[in-house]
Scaffold this motif. Structure first.
Motif, PDB file in Angstrom:
ATOM      1  N   PHE A  55      -8.336 -31.346  27.360  1.00 36.08           N
ATOM      2  CA  PHE A  55      -8.961 -30.337  28.209  1.00 36.08           C
ATOM      3  C   PHE A  55     -10.085 -31.018  28.986  1.00 36.08           C
ATOM      4  CE2 PHE A  55     -12.404 -27.083  28.464  1.00 36.08           C
ATOM      5  CZ  PHE A  55     -11.831 -26.301  29.453  1.00 36.08           C
ATOM      6  N   ILE A  56     -10.068 -30.893  30.324  1.00 33.98           N
ATOM      7  CA  ILE A  56     -10.976 -31.637  31.182  1.00 33.98           C
ATOM      8  C   ILE A  56     -11.828 -30.653  31.979  1.00 33.98           C
ATOM      9  CG2 ILE A  56     -11.174 -33.406  32.989  1.00 33.98           C
ATOM     10  CD1 ILE A  56      -8.319 -34.281  32.255  1.00 33.98           C
ATOM     11  N   THR A  57     -13.153 -30.809  31.918  1.00 38.35           N
ATOM     12  CA  THR A  57     -14.086 -30.035  32.735  1.00 38.35           C
ATOM     13  C   THR A  57     -14.996 -30.993  33.492  1.00 38.35           C
ATOM     14  OG1 THR A  57     -15.615 -29.876  30.866  1.00 38.35           O
ATOM     15  CG2 THR A  57     -14.063 -28.063  31.177  1.00 38.35           C
ATOM     16  N   GLY A  58     -15.790 -30.420  34.397  1.00 35.74           N
ATOM     17  CA  GLY A  58     -16.647 -31.240  35.244  1.00 35.74           C
ATOM     18  C   GLY A  58     -16.009 -31.596  36.566  1.00 35.74           C
ATOM     19  N   LEU A  59     -14.880 -30.994  36.901  1.00 33.24           N
ATOM     20  CA  LEU A  59     -14.203 -31.246  38.166  1.00 33.24           C
ATOM     21  C   LEU A  59     -14.905 -30.493  39.291  1.00 33.24           C
ATOM     22  CD1 LEU A  59     -10.532 -30.874  36.897  1.00 33.24           C
ATOM     23  CD2 LEU A  59     -11.687 -33.015  37.431  1.00 33.24           C
ATOM     24  N   ASP A  97     -13.636 -28.139  44.830  1.00 26.77           N
ATOM     25  CA  ASP A  97     -12.582 -28.376  45.817  1.00 26.77           C
ATOM     26  C   ASP A  97     -11.615 -29.470  45.372  1.00 26.77           C
ATOM     27  OD1 ASP A  97     -14.437 -30.377  45.905  1.00 26.77           O
ATOM     28  OD2 ASP A  97     -14.451 -30.578  48.099  1.00 26.77           O
ATOM     29  N   VAL A  98     -11.486 -29.669  44.079  1.00 27.22           N
ATOM     30  CA  VAL A  98     -10.593 -30.702  43.581  1.00 27.22           C
ATOM     31  C   VAL A  98      -9.143 -30.355  43.892  1.00 27.22           C
ATOM     32  CG1 VAL A  98     -10.395 -29.654  41.296  1.00 27.22           C
ATOM     33  CG2 VAL A  98     -10.022 -32.111  41.547  1.00 27.22           C
ATOM     34  N   LYS A  99      -8.347 -31.369  44.144  1.00 25.31           N
ATOM     35  CA  LYS A  99      -6.928 -31.199  44.426  1.00 25.31           C
ATOM     36  C   LYS A  99      -6.104 -31.646  43.210  1.00 25.31           C
ATOM     37  CE  LYS A  99      -7.935 -30.068  48.665  1.00 25.31           C
ATOM     38  NZ  LYS A  99      -7.824 -28.666  49.106  1.00 25.31           N
ATOM     39  N   GLU A 100      -4.938 -31.022  43.096  1.00 31.14           N
ATOM     40  CA  GLU A 100      -4.034 -31.398  42.010  1.00 31.14           C
ATOM     41  C   GLU A 100      -3.659 -32.871  42.093  1.00 31.14           C
ATOM     42  OE1 GLU A 100      -2.666 -29.872  39.480  1.00 31.14           O
ATOM     43  OE2 GLU A 100      -3.148 -27.753  39.750  1.00 31.14           O
ATOM     44  N   ARG A 101      -3.457 -33.350  43.306  1.00 35.30           N
ATOM     45  CA  ARG A 101      -3.044 -34.744  43.470  1.00 35.30           C
ATOM     46  C   ARG A 101      -4.135 -35.707  43.033  1.00 35.30           C
ATOM     47  NH1 ARG A 101      -1.446 -36.402  49.425  1.00 35.30           N
ATOM     48  NH2 ARG A 101      -3.648 -35.894  49.683  1.00 35.30           N
ATOM     49  N   GLU A 102      -5.402 -35.351  43.247  1.00 38.36           N
ATOM     50  CA  GLU A 102      -6.495 -36.228  42.848  1.00 38.36           C
ATOM     51  C   GLU A 102      -6.530 -36.420  41.333  1.00 38.36           C
ATOM     52  OE1 GLU A 102      -9.570 -35.033  46.486  1.00 38.36           O
ATOM     53  OE2 GLU A 102      -9.861 -34.225  44.481  1.00 38.36           O
ATOM     54  N   LEU A 103      -6.388 -35.333  40.592  1.00 45.84           N
ATOM     55  CA  LEU A 103      -6.371 -35.454  39.141  1.00 45.84           C
ATOM     56  C   LEU A 103      -5.129 -36.198  38.669  1.00 45.84           C
ATOM     57  CD1 LEU A 103      -7.640 -34.774  36.410  1.00 45.84           C
ATOM     58  CD2 LEU A 103      -6.388 -32.602  36.448  1.00 45.84           C
ATOM     59  N   HIS A 104      -3.997 -35.907  39.308  1.00 46.90           N
ATOM     60  CA  HIS A 104      -2.757 -36.571  38.916  1.00 46.90           C
ATOM     61  C   HIS A 104      -2.842 -38.087  39.151  1.00 46.90           C
ATOM     62  CE1 HIS A 104       1.572 -37.091  38.306  1.00 46.90           C
ATOM     63  NE2 HIS A 104       1.571 -37.831  39.404  1.00 46.90           N
ATOM     64  N   ALA A 132     -11.116 -40.543  25.358  1.00 41.59           N
ATOM     65  CA  ALA A 132     -12.250 -41.462  25.295  1.00 41.59           C
ATOM     66  C   ALA A 132     -12.445 -42.209  26.613  1.00 41.59           C
ATOM     67  CB  ALA A 132     -12.047 -42.459  24.154  1.00 41.59           C
ATOM     68  N   ALA A 133     -11.339 -42.518  27.311  1.00 43.60           N
ATOM     69  CA  ALA A 133     -11.446 -43.255  28.572  1.00 43.60           C
ATOM     70  C   ALA A 133     -12.043 -42.403  29.686  1.00 43.60           C
ATOM     71  CB  ALA A 133     -10.068 -43.779  28.986  1.00 43.60           C
ATOM     72  N   LEU A 134     -11.772 -41.104  29.671  1.00 39.97           N
ATOM     73  CA  LEU A 134     -12.243 -40.212  30.736  1.00 39.97           C
ATOM     74  C   LEU A 134     -13.612 -39.616  30.452  1.00 39.97           C
ATOM     75  CD1 LEU A 134      -8.917 -38.313  31.476  1.00 39.97           C
ATOM     76  CD2 LEU A 134      -9.907 -40.197  32.771  1.00 39.97           C
ATOM     77  N   GLN A 135     -14.100 -39.738  29.236  1.00 43.35           N
ATOM     78  CA  GLN A 135     -15.380 -39.118  28.888  1.00 43.35           C
ATOM     79  C   GLN A 135     -16.519 -39.731  29.708  1.00 43.35           C
ATOM     80  OE1 GLN A 135     -17.058 -36.372  27.835  1.00 43.35           O
ATOM     81  NE2 GLN A 135     -16.013 -36.539  25.866  1.00 43.35           N
ATOM     82  N   ASP A 136     -17.325 -38.874  30.335  1.00 43.22           N
ATOM     83  CA  ASP A 136     -18.504 -39.260  31.119  1.00 43.22           C
ATOM     84  C   ASP A 136     -18.153 -40.066  32.357  1.00 43.22           C
ATOM     85  OD1 ASP A 136     -20.157 -37.990  29.263  1.00 43.22           O
ATOM     86  OD2 ASP A 136     -20.325 -39.792  28.036  1.00 43.22           O
ATOM     87  N   MET A 137     -16.919 -40.006  32.817  1.00 44.34           N
ATOM     88  CA  MET A 137     -16.543 -40.683  34.060  1.00 44.34           C
ATOM     89  C   MET A 137     -16.949 -39.821  35.259  1.00 44.34           C
ATOM     90  SD  MET A 137     -12.767 -41.798  35.456  1.00 44.34           S
ATOM     91  CE  MET A 137     -12.579 -43.080  34.238  1.00 44.34           C
ATOM     92  N   VAL A 138     -17.562 -40.447  36.279  1.00 41.77           N
ATOM     93  CA  VAL A 138     -17.952 -39.735  37.492  1.00 41.77           C
ATOM     94  C   VAL A 138     -16.707 -39.587  38.363  1.00 41.77           C
ATOM     95  CG1 VAL A 138     -19.425 -39.763  39.523  1.00 41.77           C
ATOM     96  CG2 VAL A 138     -20.296 -40.628  37.349  1.00 41.77           C
ATOM     97  N   PHE A 139     -16.240 -38.356  38.495  1.00 39.18           N
ATOM     98  CA  PHE A 139     -15.021 -38.098  39.255  1.00 39.18           C
ATOM     99  C   PHE A 139     -15.289 -38.067  40.755  1.00 39.18           C
ATOM    100  CE2 PHE A 139     -11.843 -35.270  41.151  1.00 39.18           C
ATOM    101  CZ  PHE A 139     -10.668 -35.816  40.658  1.00 39.18           C
ATOM    102  N   ASP A 140     -16.414 -37.498  41.169  1.00 37.28           N
ATOM    103  CA  ASP A 140     -16.756 -37.353  42.581  1.00 37.28           C
ATOM    104  C   ASP A 140     -18.100 -38.034  42.819  1.00 37.28           C
ATOM    105  OD1 ASP A 140     -16.971 -36.713  45.201  1.00 37.28           O
ATOM    106  OD2 ASP A 140     -16.976 -34.539  44.949  1.00 37.28           O
ATOM    107  N   ALA A 141     -18.130 -38.997  43.781  1.00 31.86           N
ATOM    108  CA  ALA A 141     -19.375 -39.730  44.049  1.00 31.86           C
ATOM    109  C   ALA A 141     -20.424 -38.851  44.715  1.00 31.86           C
ATOM    110  CB  ALA A 141     -19.077 -40.946  44.933  1.00 31.86           C
ATOM    111  N   GLU A 142     -20.020 -37.755  45.369  1.00 37.45           N
ATOM    112  CA  GLU A 142     -20.994 -36.897  46.054  1.00 37.45           C
ATOM    113  C   GLU A 142     -21.702 -35.971  45.081  1.00 37.45           C
ATOM    114  OE1 GLU A 142     -19.054 -34.868  49.201  1.00 37.45           O
ATOM    115  OE2 GLU A 142     -18.606 -36.691  50.352  1.00 37.45           O
ATOM    116  N   THR A 143     -20.964 -35.349  44.196  1.00 41.28           N
ATOM    117  CA  THR A 143     -21.584 -34.409  43.261  1.00 41.28           C
ATOM    118  C   THR A 143     -22.248 -35.105  42.079  1.00 41.28           C
ATOM    119  OG1 THR A 143     -19.474 -34.182  42.076  1.00 41.28           O
ATOM    120  CG2 THR A 143     -19.906 -32.636  43.897  1.00 41.28           C
ATOM    121  N   LYS A 144     -21.819 -36.329  41.759  1.00 42.81           N
ATOM    122  CA  LYS A 144     -22.383 -37.112  40.658  1.00 42.81           C
ATOM    123  C   LYS A 144     -22.202 -36.418  39.303  1.00 42.81           C
ATOM    124  CE  LYS A 144     -24.072 -40.166  43.517  1.00 42.81           C
ATOM    125  NZ  LYS A 144     -23.533 -41.528  43.605  1.00 42.81           N
ATOM    126  N   VAL A 145     -21.247 -35.504  39.212  1.00 44.98           N
ATOM    127  CA  VAL A 145     -21.003 -34.781  37.961  1.00 44.98           C
ATOM    128  C   VAL A 145     -19.978 -35.569  37.152  1.00 44.98           C
ATOM    129  CG1 VAL A 145     -20.230 -32.634  36.924  1.00 44.98           C
ATOM    130  CG2 VAL A 145     -21.562 -32.587  39.038  1.00 44.98           C
TER     131      VAL A 145
END
Length: 306
Positions: free
Chosen positions: A53-57, A60-67, A105-118
């Motif tokens: 289960f992934i949060t912090g997206l 305006d995230v796209k399905e293709r970006e996560l995929h 473990a690999a995705l934990q605390d990864m910055v998905f979007d450089a603009e939001t920094k979340v």
């Protein structure tokens, strides 16, 4: 006979014993199959959770970006984003629970979007993501808030997975000696012809010296007066002798009615003093008057500007 008041079909009769096999016949006993081994290849436990289960997206995230982010993870099978809540929530299904934990473990605390920094926050889901196998889905006929993207076969992809780089072909541990790569040479693939290096020509010196009288000299300065030169002296011969001396700046030859003189300017007094000592009495072949006389002149600026 059954007792009175009891129906014959309701009476509890003991089960009949099986007939023994005839003498000499091999006994055929049905052997039940062995139970499945948990974690064995090709088997997946029905109760193991293989979904994260992934949060912090971003909103305006796209399905293709996560995929595209998840497809390089080992064992990735499918992904889905739920847009019905306040924030989009992602789900990712993997082949085994071990691969799901590694991806978490690999995705934990990864910055998905450089603009939001979340940063992303991952957890193990409560149940697995359902994937409908072998059925074509029309993208316009389903709820776009729960689009499902399945992982493809990226075995022959030219891009290396960012999370799991390929292991080195040669191990540096356990070998007879430490393996070192040759130094990098950017011109190794290009033939470079050898260039002939010419050595600098030696400094031209006087061919001979002759004694001269220099009893009346002036205080040292950065300019030298060259006397005892004949009318036939060649200016280029003088220039080739003095221009190679350290500190040389300029030279001027004055041809008068009775004699020819020369003034040479240097950068400082030390350079002029060195030439004053080393070339005193040097013979210029084209002069015809023996050794030249070197002195410190007076009225330097007037003589050089005239």
């Amino acid at each position: 006979m059954a007792g009175s008041g009891i129906h014959p079909f309701h009476q509890q009769w003991p089960p009949a014993a099986a007939a023994p096999p005839p003498p000499g016949a091999a006994a055929s006993v049905a052997v039940p199959p062995p139970p499945p081994v948990p974690g064995a290849p090709g088997t997946v436990a029905t109760d193991e959770v293989r979904t994260i289960f992934i949060t912090g997206l971003p909103a305006d995230v796209k399905e293709r970006e996560l995929h595209n982010l998840l497809r390089w993870l080992p064992g990735f099978e499918a992904s889905q984003i739920n847009f019905k809540g306040d924030q989009p929530m992602g789900f990712a299904l993997f082949s085994t629970a071990h691969q799901a934990v590694a991806a978490k473990a690999a995705l934990q605390d990864m910055v998905f979007d450089a603009e939001t920094k979340v940063a992303l926050h991952t957890e193990m889901a409560k149940k697995n993501l359902f994937v409908k196998r072998g059925v074509g889905i029309d993208a316009n006929a389903v709820d776009q808030s729960k689009r499902l993207r399945t992982g493809g076969d990226y075995t022959h992809s030219p891009y290396a997975p960012p999370f799991h780089p390929p292991p080195p072909t040669v191990s540096m541990w356990g070998t007879p000696g430490y393996i070192t790569a040759p130094p990098y040479n950017p011109y190794a693939a290009y033939p470079v012809p050898p260039v002939a290096m010419t050595s600098p020509s030696p400094v031209t010196g006087p061919t001979a010296y002759a004694p001269v009288q220099n009893t009346k000299d002036n205080p040292p300065c950065n300019t030298l007066f060259i006397g005892n030169l004949g009318d036939t002296v060649v200016e280029e011969e003088l220039r080739s002798l003095f221009s190679v001396q350290p500190g040389y700046k300029q030279m001027k030859v004055l041809r008068q009615d009775r004699n020819t003189v020369c003034f040479i300017e240097f950068e400082d007094v030390n350079a002029a003093t060195s030439v004053h000592q080393t070339l005193q009495g040097a013979v210029i072949p084209s002069s015809g008057r023996g050794g030249m006389r070197i002195q410190y002149p007076l009225l330097i600026e007037k003589m050089l500007d005239s």
